[in-house]
Motif scaffolding. Sequence first.
Motif, mmCIF file in Angstrom:
data_model
loop_
_atom_site.group_PDB
_atom_site.id
_atom_site.type_symbol
_atom_site.label_atom_id
_atom_site.label_comp_id
_atom_site.label_asym_id
_atom_site.label_seq_id
_atom_site.Cartn_x
_atom_site.Cartn_y
_atom_site.Cartn_z
ATOM 1 N N ASN A 128 49.994 33.435 43.110
ATOM 2 C CA ASN A 128 49.312 33.030 41.874
ATOM 3 C C ASN A 128 49.221 31.503 41.755
ATOM 4 N N THR A 146 47.086 41.053 37.443
ATOM 5 C CA THR A 146 45.764 41.159 38.067
ATOM 6 C C THR A 146 45.855 40.834 39.550
ATOM 7 N N LEU A 147 46.632 39.813 39.878
ATOM 8 C CA LEU A 147 46.820 39.448 41.291
ATOM 9 C C LEU A 147 47.451 40.608 42.061
ATOM 10 N N PRO A 182 50.299 34.165 33.405
ATOM 11 C CA PRO A 182 48.865 34.495 33.338
ATOM 12 C C PRO A 182 48.342 35.088 34.646
ATOM 13 N N ASN A 183 47.640 36.219 34.524
ATOM 14 C CA ASN A 183 46.943 36.866 35.644
ATOM 15 C C ASN A 183 47.871 37.379 36.748
ATOM 16 N N GLU A 203 44.804 43.601 42.273
ATOM 17 C CA GLU A 203 43.512 43.386 42.919
ATOM 18 C C GLU A 203 43.540 42.355 44.049
#
Length: 716
Positions: free
Chosen positions: A336, A325-326, A321-322, A329
């Motif tokens: 994470n 994105t990490l 998850p994410n 951005e």
Amino acid sequence: MATLQKIRNRAGLLIIVVGVALLAFIIGDGLRSGSSILQNNKNVALNIDGEKVKFEDYQQLLSDRTEQYEQQGKLTERDRVEIGNQLAQELIAIHAIEQEAETIGLKVTPAEVSALVFGEGLPASPLAIQFFSQIGAGDPQQIRQLLNQLDINNIKTLPADQQGMMLKVRSKWIETEKQIHTQRLSEKLNALLTRSYAINSLDEKYTTGLGSRTVAVVRTPSTILPNDQITVTDQQVKEYYESHKQAYAIPYEQAKVNYFSVQIRPSEADYAKAKADVDSARIQLLAATDPAKVVRNYDNGNAYEMYFTDQDLEQYLATIPNAMTLLREGAIGSVNEPVIVNDSYKLIKLVDRKQAPEGVKVNVIALDSINAPKADSLIAAIQSGTATVAQVAATYSMDERTKANGGYVVIPDNYTGMPDSTLSESQLFGMGLDTLVNTPINQFVKIEAPSGTILARRTEPTASVNHYKIAELTVPVTFSEKTFQAAHTKVNEIFLSEKSFDQMLDDAQAAGLSVIRGEYINSTMPELATVPNSREVVRWAFNSKANKVSDKIFNCGSNDYLVVAQVEKKYPAGYLPLEQVSDRVRDIVLMEQRGDKLASTLAGKQLKSLESYATEMQSSVDTLYNISFVTSPSTPSALVGKAMTTTIGQLSAPFRAGTEVVVVQPISENVDATVTQPSPAATAQKRRSYGQQMAGRALEELFRQTSFKDTRYRVL
């Protein structure tokens, strides 16, 4: 593991014989545990029509090939068994072809093999090309030099530390040469069978187009007749089985087994410990200026030198998850938040981010030792425009793959599998061309390799995108020794109870363990249906007698399954026992009887129109177009036969076609009146097509009829 996937998909024994490289599996502890069997002279792995393949020979053959294959990735137990099964099939097929060729006087001469090796007079064998390309020999002169070096008398003159390596290469070459011989023999036999097919008058008519029909039809599943209106007796099931026994043929020994098992899962305390471990690892990663010092302490930990694009990472990190994105951005140095996925935590640290071309094309010119001194002059010729990369590659490169592509490196796309000449930075690292990453576009570098000098450059960069340098580590949630012992004690209490095995199964079920009764297995199976990596249990079953209970608790899976088993019954090779397939046979008999009864009942009504039948059959009238004797296999043959033989405009009687009951009424027939004589070209094409089909079927039948006994289970 793309190669293994191709093996599992199996395109037929003929393909196995004519080109697929032999692969193998590691025998491991099984060989040691089977030493008593070998000492009793029961050391035959395969007996093919009286020709015995001994275990030691089989093992050597497998070992020679395993070494090369395992460089591509770690093999699972299932992989090893599947590969071994395919090897056995190939040995059977090779024997069958050689025996048939000897019977009809078909031969492959040494001169033919030589022509296939050197590509002189015949196209070079792909097997030879693959072998020599791996060791840097490209042209006939280099190949001859290499084969001279592989002469046993020459090897004996080498220093002792070099002899072992050269003997391995020699062994692989001898096996490759045998494969080239067998492939050529197979091609000859296949060609002979193909040419032996003759077009008869009926086949010839098909080349003119016998025409097709448009047919009105009513069809309904026979299941509209309730099952309780049909009685299928055990005798009928037995009679169908006996009359269709070949459909249930199996050339391997079989067994019926019962077993109980438990999969060991981490306890709450184990999950808590893993969470504490990953939290500690995250703190260390956040603080680390050199992530490599942290990740090297973890399994699957890595601090990468190369940068990755979004496309490189999106699929790989899809379950985290994410994570993307990490990377896109987050601040440099971010890590994470750990989330458990499939019983493991994965931490990703963003070490750096940069902008660079998403991909580049790469020119490679591989120069042998003779042409290596020309490297600088060849680079100068390309840079000045007096010669192109494609021209230099065609003239001087010993790498056939890049030469054929104008000097460009072309590899399969990771997602589509299609040829792709645009490579990412991570792919350059993977190919050992990382030197190019920091080299200006269109500037050649010289890379020295054992076989010569490689000239390489990046060219034609695509648009710039984000690239990420990352470090990663995985913290798995594993069960502790305490958790293991608790599960083992639970199984052991049942195992040591001195009760009958039926009672053990009842106790295991009451204790919440998995219980399987009456599972049928054969000697080639890699594992039990519900227990991964349980080949040891399968091997034990076929080395045991009926009613035997295992004398130990088997540890299977990834050491997370405990299994206790019993062999209830043993079956010789030949046919699947009726008791195993009786339910399937009963369903077939029920379907046929139900269809026949429904068709008979409808016929008794003597209806006069399709609409009337549609009402009775709870269906509707449909129209089928282009029905012919060469209709696709998806159309039931009974439907095709009735559609093509019923008089135009006439209503057929109801009949069973597979799982349906059908009534047809041909509407019209379409025939090309301009075609009166078969076209010679069409006839020749049809002959080739039918000949190839018949040749394939003939070879499959040849392999099927070759008698053999597979006793590899004694050890493998």
